[in-house]
Motif scaffolding. Structure first.
Motif, PDB file in Angstrom:
ATOM      1  N   PRO A  19      -0.272  11.387   6.183  1.00  0.00           N
ATOM      2  CA  PRO A  19      -0.250  12.821   6.488  1.00  0.00           C
ATOM      3  C   PRO A  19      -1.580  13.347   7.017  1.00  0.00           C
ATOM      4  N   ALA A  20      -2.670  12.601   6.771  1.00  0.00           N
ATOM      5  CA  ALA A  20      -3.986  12.999   7.269  1.00  0.00           C
ATOM      6  C   ALA A  20      -4.260  12.433   8.656  1.00  0.00           C
ATOM      7  N   GLY A  21      -3.240  11.815   9.266  1.00  0.00           N
ATOM      8  CA  GLY A  21      -3.391  11.278  10.614  1.00  0.00           C
ATOM      9  C   GLY A  21      -4.050   9.916  10.687  1.00  0.00           C
ATOM     10  N   VAL A  22      -4.062   9.199   9.574  1.00  0.00           N
ATOM     11  CA  VAL A  22      -4.683   7.873   9.525  1.00  0.00           C
ATOM     12  C   VAL A  22      -3.656   6.809   9.905  1.00  0.00           C
ATOM     13  N   ARG A  23      -4.038   5.917  10.824  1.00  0.00           N
ATOM     14  CA  ARG A  23      -3.203   4.775  11.179  1.00  0.00           C
ATOM     15  C   ARG A  23      -3.596   3.590  10.314  1.00  0.00           C
ATOM     16  N   ILE A  24      -2.586   2.862   9.828  1.00  0.00           N
ATOM     17  CA  ILE A  24      -2.823   1.829   8.823  1.00  0.00           C
ATOM     18  C   ILE A  24      -2.457   0.447   9.361  1.00  0.00           C
TER      19      ILE A  24
ATOM     20  N   ALA B 255       5.952  -4.135   3.980  1.00  0.00           N
ATOM     21  CA  ALA B 255       4.918  -3.197   4.426  1.00  0.00           C
ATOM     22  C   ALA B 255       5.401  -2.380   5.609  1.00  0.00           C
ATOM     23  N   GLN B 256       6.120  -3.023   6.531  1.00  0.00           N
ATOM     24  CA  GLN B 256       6.686  -2.315   7.674  1.00  0.00           C
ATOM     25  C   GLN B 256       7.646  -1.229   7.196  1.00  0.00           C
ATOM     26  N   SER B 257       8.410  -1.539   6.157  1.00  0.00           N
ATOM     27  CA  SER B 257       9.421  -0.587   5.679  1.00  0.00           C
ATOM     28  C   SER B 257       8.809   0.636   5.006  1.00  0.00           C
ATOM     29  N   VAL B 258       7.581   0.511   4.490  1.00  0.00           N
ATOM     30  CA  VAL B 258       6.969   1.678   3.832  1.00  0.00           C
ATOM     31  C   VAL B 258       6.124   2.498   4.795  1.00  0.00           C
ATOM     32  N   GLY B 259       6.019   2.046   6.070  1.00  0.00           N
ATOM     33  CA  GLY B 259       5.440   2.913   7.080  1.00  0.00           C
ATOM     34  C   GLY B 259       4.066   2.573   7.611  1.00  0.00           C
ATOM     35  N   VAL B 260       3.580   1.342   7.378  1.00  0.00           N
ATOM     36  CA  VAL B 260       2.299   0.999   8.008  1.00  0.00           C
ATOM     37  C   VAL B 260       2.501   0.942   9.521  1.00  0.00           C
ATOM     38  N   ASP B 261       1.408   1.090  10.266  1.00  0.00           N
ATOM     39  CA  ASP B 261       1.503   1.170  11.724  1.00  0.00           C
ATOM     40  C   ASP B 261       1.422  -0.190  12.411  1.00  0.00           C
ATOM     41  N   ALA B 262       0.724  -1.130  11.790  1.00  0.00           N
ATOM     42  CA  ALA B 262       0.560  -2.469  12.362  1.00  0.00           C
ATOM     43  C   ALA B 262       0.246  -3.424  11.229  1.00  0.00           C
ATOM     44  N   LEU B 263       0.366  -4.706  11.526  1.00  0.00           N
ATOM     45  CA  LEU B 263       0.161  -5.732  10.506  1.00  0.00           C
ATOM     46  C   LEU B 263      -0.833  -6.778  10.979  1.00  0.00           C
TER      47      LEU B 263
ATOM     48  N   PRO C  26       0.790  -1.232   0.000  1.00  0.00           N
ATOM     49  CA  PRO C  26       0.000   0.000   0.000  1.00  0.00           C
ATOM     50  C   PRO C  26       0.825   1.286   0.000  1.00  0.00           C
ATOM     51  N   THR C  27       1.966   1.303  -0.676  1.00  0.00           N
ATOM     52  CA  THR C  27       2.870   2.450  -0.592  1.00  0.00           C
ATOM     53  C   THR C  27       2.172   3.775  -0.877  1.00  0.00           C
ATOM     54  N   GLU C  28       1.455   3.869  -2.006  1.00  0.00           N
ATOM     55  CA  GLU C  28       0.842   5.158  -2.365  1.00  0.00           C
ATOM     56  C   GLU C  28      -0.275   5.543  -1.410  1.00  0.00           C
ATOM     57  N   PHE C  29      -0.901   4.542  -0.782  1.00  0.00           N
ATOM     58  CA  PHE C  29      -1.968   4.850   0.161  1.00  0.00           C
ATOM     59  C   PHE C  29      -1.404   5.283   1.505  1.00  0.00           C
ATOM     60  N   VAL C  30      -0.262   4.725   1.874  1.00  0.00           N
ATOM     61  CA  VAL C  30       0.446   5.210   3.061  1.00  0.00           C
ATOM     62  C   VAL C  30       0.803   6.681   2.876  1.00  0.00           C
ATOM     63  N   GLU C  31       1.314   7.007   1.676  1.00  0.00           N
ATOM     64  CA  GLU C  31       1.724   8.383   1.389  1.00  0.00           C
ATOM     65  C   GLU C  31       0.530   9.335   1.396  1.00  0.00           C
ATOM     66  N   MET C  32      -0.634   8.824   1.050  1.00  0.00           N
ATOM     67  CA  MET C  32      -1.821   9.671   1.007  1.00  0.00           C
ATOM     68  C   MET C  32      -2.514   9.760   2.365  1.00  0.00           C
TER      69      MET C  32
END
Length: 334
Positions: free
Chosen positions: A118-123, A136-144, A109-115
């Motif tokens: 910044p809006a304060g959404v945890r993924i 997925a961890q490396s692109v910045g998701v909060d949990a798996l 979900p790289t592009e969705f993480v980027e979108m």
């Protein structure tokens, strides 16, 4: 009446009372189920692509808010498609609606993480392998959410069950993760915690509740089924999906074994047919998703009763069985 809770990294991160999740399920993750899960102190997800348009999703989010003031999220599944949905517009609807928790699944979900971030959404991102979880961890998701081979829907192509996948995740990942696949009760929750998870996702189990927006005969079919009553379709296409065993899914398996092309089964697996199963209550009308865990499901409780039961019994297992077992641990001479 007092209730107990089990606090984990997951509950702290997402602001829920219990480490239980109702993940996204096509045609099932609607407001009435999600609100019931939220009101019970767990985390539920509206399935974005069940809604025909981003505007419909925004309205479904608002409908859910009329039924609960507790946290809930939206699931966005990203899969290859000839005519992909307008994912960016669905993301914008999520952000504009003020939802702060999103479950992603499918592609990275790289592009969705980027979108969304910044809006304060945890993924919370769903994976079926450690290599995908690390990416997925490396692109910045909060949990798996780590899906074992037992799960309904797409188990991946590695066929690794949860008993191996979860401790591998615990040894490898740094962010919180939950266990998914094969979990329906307190025993599954306690086992997942013992294996290193921070909570559990239950799909088929939440399908089979009073508030689940599917026809009662389908819920009764889940209760009647055993752990052997699923089929793995699309294996020859390397896009495996676990679904309920019925005349349609068995025919899909048969046809693909003879001619492994999607065109061979296209009319059998149409999503509109699966939707009719849930709406009309005939389990033979099409393909519909169910996990092996249906062999552990023997009732159709309210969501509140289910969550209370799982948490109370889990606390009992931890305090009684495991504490009793600890008293039997003893040192022996080398």
């Amino acid at each position: 009446m007092t209730h107990r809770r089990i606090s984990t990294r997951f509950t702290e991160l997402f602001g829920v009372t219990h480490p239980l999740v109702q993940g996204g399920m096509q045609w099932v993750g609607r407001a009435e189920l999600v609100a019931a899960v939220a009101n019970a102190g767990a985390l539920g997800f509206i399935t974005a692509l069940t809604q025909p348009t981003p505007g419909d999703l925004a309205r479904e989010i608002e409908r859910c808010r009329t039924m609960t003031d507790r946290p809930f999220g939206v699931n966005l599944t990203i899969l290859p498609s000839i005519n992909p949905p307008p994912y960016a517009e669905y993301c914008r609807a999520i952000i504009d609606s003020g939802v702060t928790i999103v479950e992603t699944a499918g592609n990275l979900p790289t592009e969705f993480v980027e979108m969304l971030k910044p809006a304060g959404v945890r993924i919370l991102h769903k994976c079926t392998s450690i290599r995908h979880a690390l990416k997925a961890q490396s692109v910045g998701v909060d949990a798996l959410s780590i899906d074992g081979f037992e799960c309904a829907g797409h188990p991946g192509e590695d066929d690794i069950p949860g008993l191996v996948l979860l401790p591998r995740a615990a040894s490898t990942l740094s962010i919180p993760f939950i266990a998914s696949g094969g979990i329906a009760d307190a025993r599954g929750l306690v086992a997942a915690l013992a294996l290193g998870a921070d909570g559990v996702n239950m799909g088929t189990r939440f399908m089979c509740t009073v508030e689940s927006p599917i026809a009662t005969p389908v819920k009764e079919a889940i209760v009647a089924a055993t752990e052997r009553d699923t089929e793995l379709i699309f294996r020859p296409l390397r896009n495996t999906a676990r679904v309920a065993s019925n005349s349609v899914s068995r025919e899909v398996v048969r046809r693909l074994a003879e001619d492994p092309r999607f065109e061979t089964v296209r009319e059998l697996v149409a999503g509109a047919r699966g939707r009719r199963v849930y709406e009309e209550g005939d389990p033979e009308l099409g393909i519909w998703t169910a996990g092996m865990v249906q062999g552990l499901i023997d009732d159709i409780p309210t969501v509140s009763a289910l969550v209370d039961r799982v948490v109370e019994e889990a606390c009992g297992l931890i305090e009684n069985r495991l504490t009793t077992m600890s008293s039997r641990v003893e040192e022996v001479a080398a």
